[in-house]
Design an enzyme around this catalytic site. Structure first.
Site, PDB file in Angstrom:
ATOM      1  N   PRO A 182       0.837  -1.211   0.000  1.00 14.66           N
ATOM      2  CA  PRO A 182       0.000   0.000   0.000  1.00 14.66           C
ATOM      3  C   PRO A 182       0.874   1.265   0.000  1.00 14.66           C
ATOM      4  O   PRO A 182       1.807   1.374   0.775  1.00 14.66           O
ATOM      5  CB  PRO A 182      -0.797  -0.115   1.298  1.00 14.66           C
ATOM      6  N   GLU A 183       0.581   2.135  -0.914  1.00 14.89           N
ATOM      7  CA  GLU A 183       1.345   3.383  -1.032  1.00 14.89           C
ATOM      8  C   GLU A 183       0.427   4.563  -0.757  1.00 14.89           C
ATOM      9  O   GLU A 183      -0.710   4.389  -0.359  1.00 14.89           O
ATOM     10  CB  GLU A 183       1.958   3.459  -2.425  1.00 14.89           C
ATOM     11  N   LYS A 227       2.993   7.622   4.380  1.00 16.67           N
ATOM     12  CA  LYS A 227       2.151   6.426   4.278  1.00 16.67           C
ATOM     13  C   LYS A 227       1.521   6.073   5.613  1.00 16.67           C
ATOM     14  O   LYS A 227       1.016   4.968   5.805  1.00 16.67           O
ATOM     15  CB  LYS A 227       2.980   5.247   3.768  1.00 16.67           C
ATOM     16  N   ARG A 242       1.507 -10.557   6.163  1.00 13.45           N
ATOM     17  CA  ARG A 242       2.929 -10.761   6.457  1.00 13.45           C
ATOM     18  C   ARG A 242       3.369 -10.215   7.807  1.00 13.45           C
ATOM     19  O   ARG A 242       4.533 -10.350   8.184  1.00 13.45           O
ATOM     20  CB  ARG A 242       3.785 -10.195   5.318  1.00 13.45           C
ATOM     21  N   ARG A 281      15.664  -1.330  -7.933  1.00 10.15           N
ATOM     22  CA  ARG A 281      14.258  -1.680  -8.108  1.00 10.15           C
ATOM     23  C   ARG A 281      13.953  -1.986  -9.565  1.00 10.15           C
ATOM     24  O   ARG A 281      14.509  -1.355 -10.469  1.00 10.15           O
ATOM     25  CB  ARG A 281      13.351  -0.504  -7.664  1.00 10.15           C
TER      26      ARG A 281
END
Ligand SMILES: [Zn+2]
Length: 293
Positions: free
Chosen positions: A2-3, A58, A125, A278
């Site tokens: 989630p950003e 965030k 997680r 990335r």
């Protein structure tokens, strides 16, 4: 993960739902997700009215009339689902828990409000966390001193972006935009999409960018984020199932995870390359590396 747009979606949804309510009970299924001691919970959480719901970077913050705020970090797989009788609102990491019966095996914490509504914090997680912090501390600029400006803030202009970027003149633009001290809340997807929209190659060093590049980049960052928020980030409203494409963060994407597919602008094939550690997606045709001018 989630950003900013997903957290902003949760903020907007929850604000209307929980403002004015108070938490009566908390069911903790995983103690590492809920970093609030017994005493603090009794004194500053229970029976205190929710005044507002906010977001910074965030982090999601629920301000209480105890002058403390519940602070949520969703990390990799966090999501929040509000359920009141037949009404349901959920957003965050897209999994079946957004639409299935709760609690389920991903549920870590359940807040029960005075109107009997429940707020489920689900996190497969278990990297996410919930804390309670004095609200004054959250508004103190030192608390966020390692965070750059909010890209959707009214005060965030292309001049501000230019000043922030200039602190890293020899770094690749991709790496600089991912750096949270430069800008808050921009993650890998949104950086790739913003660079594509601006026709800037992710390998370009900051000192090679023109003033026009930066004006366009500024506009693109805001446009990409606003578009994702207007699509609801990842919410139960657009979620279909864990295998379908819907319900992912990527409904709006032009390049992200589109390697070997045609660029929507020029039809050249999109490539994926590791940049700044990335996986980076771009169109080598319309995002050409700037040559020395
Ligand atoms: Zn292209």
């Amino acid at each position: 993960m989630p950003e900013l747009p997903e957290v902003e979606t949760i903020k907007r949804g929850l604000k209307d739902l929980v403002t004015g309510l108070s938490v009566k009970e908390v069911v903790i299924k995983n103690h590492k997700s809920f970093l609030i001691d017994e005493n603090t919970k009794e004194l500053f959480l229970f029976n205190h009215k929710v005044l507002d719901v906010k977001r910074r970077a965030k982090l999601l913050m629920i301000n209480l009339d105890s002058d403390y705020s519940l602070v949520f970090h969703l990390k990799m797989t966090g999501q929040l689902v509000y359920v009141n009788h037949n009404y349901r609102f959920g957003a965050g990491h897209p999994t079946d828990s957004l639409i299935h019966q709760l609690p389920d095996k991903s549920t870590r914490v359940i807040f029960i409000f005075n109107n009997k509504a429940k707020l489920f914090f689900n996190d497969q997680r278990k990297f996410g966390w919930i804390k309670i912090i004095p609200t004054a501390l959250l508004t103190d600029k030192d608390f966020f001193k390692y965070h750059g400006p909010e890209p959707l803030d009214l005060l965030f202009s292309s001049d501000v972006l230019y000043q922030r970027l200039l602190k890293h003149p020899n770094s690749k633009i991709k790496a600089v935009l991912l750096n949270q001290t430069v800008l808050s809340g921009l993650g890998n997807i949104y950086v790739d999409e913003s660079l594509w929209m601006s026709k800037i190659n992710p390998l370009t060093t900051v000192n090679r960018l023109t003033e026009k590049n930066i004006v366009v980049l500024h506009r693109s960052i805001q446009s990409v984020l606003n578009k994702s928020i207007s699509l609801g980030g990842s919410t139960d409203r657009n979620y279909v199932d864990a295998k379908g494409n819907k319900g992912s963060y990527l409904k709006f994407a032009n390049v992200f995870r589109k390697e070997n597919q045609p660029c929507p602008r020029c039809s050249n094939l999109i490539v994926k390359q590791k940049i700044a550690g990335r996986g980076t997606h771009f169109c080598p045709n319309c995002q050409k590396i700037e040559i020395e001018k």
